[in-house]
Design a protein around this motif. Structure first.
Motif, short mmCIF file in Angstrom:
data_model
loop_
_atom_site.label_atom_id
_atom_site.label_comp_id
_atom_site.label_asym_id
_atom_site.label_seq_id
_atom_site.Cartn_x
_atom_site.Cartn_y
_atom_site.Cartn_z
N SER A 139 0.60 -1.49 0.08
CA SER A 139 0.06 -0.03 0.05
C SER A 139 0.20 1.46 0.14
O SER A 139 0.66 2.37 -0.77
N ILE A 140 2.27 1.30 0.80
CA ILE A 140 2.58 2.10 1.31
C ILE A 140 3.57 2.51 -0.87
O ILE A 140 3.56 3.67 -1.41
N LEU A 141 3.63 1.45 -1.52
CA LEU A 141 4.34 2.36 -2.83
C LEU A 141 3.47 2.26 -3.53
O LEU A 141 3.29 3.17 -4.43
N GLU A 142 2.27 2.10 -2.98
CA GLU A 142 0.44 2.46 -4.32
C GLU A 142 0.62 3.84 -3.63
O GLU A 142 0.05 4.06 -4.84
N ILE A 143 0.97 4.27 -2.72
CA ILE A 143 0.92 5.54 -2.21
C ILE A 143 1.56 7.07 -3.17
O ILE A 143 1.83 7.36 -3.51
N VAL A 144 3.05 5.97 -3.31
CA VAL A 144 3.60 6.28 -3.63
C VAL A 144 3.97 6.66 -5.25
O VAL A 144 3.53 7.78 -5.54
N LEU A 145 3.69 5.67 -6.02
CA LEU A 145 2.96 5.76 -7.40
C LEU A 145 2.26 6.81 -8.06
O LEU A 145 2.17 6.90 -8.78
N THR A 146 1.00 6.34 -7.45
CA THR A 146 -0.53 6.91 -7.04
C THR A 146 0.05 8.73 -6.79
O THR A 146 -0.08 9.53 -7.96
N THR A 147 0.67 9.64 -6.60
CA THR A 147 1.20 10.26 -6.34
C THR A 147 2.63 11.02 -7.13
O THR A 147 2.49 12.11 -7.78
N ILE A 148 3.43 10.13 -7.60
CA ILE A 148 3.95 9.79 -8.85
C ILE A 148 3.57 10.50 -9.97
O ILE A 148 3.66 11.56 -11.01
N ALA A 149 2.22 9.51 -10.45
CA ALA A 149 1.71 10.09 -11.74
C ALA A 149 0.28 10.68 -11.43
O ALA A 149 0.67 11.57 -12.42
N PHE A 150 -0.10 11.44 -10.07
CA PHE A 150 -0.77 11.97 -10.21
C PHE A 150 -0.48 13.67 -10.54
O PHE A 150 -1.02 14.91 -10.86
N VAL A 151 0.81 14.52 -10.04
CA VAL A 151 1.52 14.75 -10.10
C VAL A 151 1.44 15.18 -11.92
O VAL A 151 1.87 16.38 -12.09
N GLY A 152 2.27 14.17 -11.65
CA GLY A 152 2.74 14.09 -13.23
C GLY A 152 1.94 14.35 -14.27
O GLY A 152 1.50 15.12 -15.26
N ALA A 153 0.67 14.11 -14.56
CA ALA A 153 -0.90 13.72 -14.75
C ALA A 153 -1.18 16.33 -14.40
O ALA A 153 -1.54 16.06 -15.94
N THR A 154 -0.78 16.10 -13.62
CA THR A 154 -1.50 17.47 -13.20
C THR A 154 -0.28 18.55 -13.82
O THR A 154 -1.39 19.35 -14.72
N GLY A 155 0.57 18.45 -13.74
CA GLY A 155 1.57 19.15 -14.45
C GLY A 155 1.61 19.24 -15.81
O GLY A 155 2.13 20.28 -16.27
N PHE A 156 1.74 17.85 -16.69
CA PHE A 156 1.70 17.93 -17.72
C PHE A 156 0.27 18.36 -18.59
O PHE A 156 0.51 19.13 -19.50
#
Length: 134
Positions: free
Chosen positions: A98-115
């Motif tokens: 679940s910690i991996l899920e949170i980290v990867l989701t955060t990376i994807a979220f920040v990336g998608a928002t910025g893109f």
């Protein structure tokens, strides 16, 4: 022809792709390959359908680099983020997953928002401002 992609926009695109593909792989391994720890868990095929299928909806738009798809992809990511936060608290034996899920989701979220924001500006997309009615 589409506008050239700025380095900052490319960084956000790479972050989105990295987060997306690693999260998809994590979900397949976690819910499809790892042994069940809970006897009341869903059957493996149903678990895979429920966890992996929503991640496939934005696949084409993310691969093609469409800003609109990156923007609404964040709504799907919130489901996984909340799942990760809940699982960290309720299932200590799955805490690492679940910690991996949170980290990867955060990376994807920040990336998608910025893109979505940067690429939308580069392409001249966005919400039109309403003129003052006088």
């Amino acid at each position: 022809m589409a506008a050239e992609m700025a380095p900052r926009t490319r960084f956000f695109r790479i972050a989105t792709q990295l987060g997306y593909w690693l999260l998809l792989a994590l979900l397949i391994v976690w819910h499809g390959i790892m042994p069940e720890t809970d006897e009341s868990a869903l059957p493996r095929y149903l678990s895979l359908i429920l966890w992996v299928l929503p991640m496939l909806f934005p696949l084409l738009g993310l691969v093609k680099g469409k800003p609109y798809t990156h923007a609404w992809f964040n709504f799907i990511l919130m489901f996984y983020f909340l799942h990760g936060l809940t699982t960290v608290y309720t299932h200590p034996d799955e805490r690492l997953w679940s910690i991996l899920e949170i980290v990867l989701t955060t990376i994807a979220f920040v990336g998608a928002t910025g893109f979505a924001r940067n690429r939308g500006r580069e392409l001249g997309l966005g919400l039109k401002k309403q003129k003052d009615a006088k």
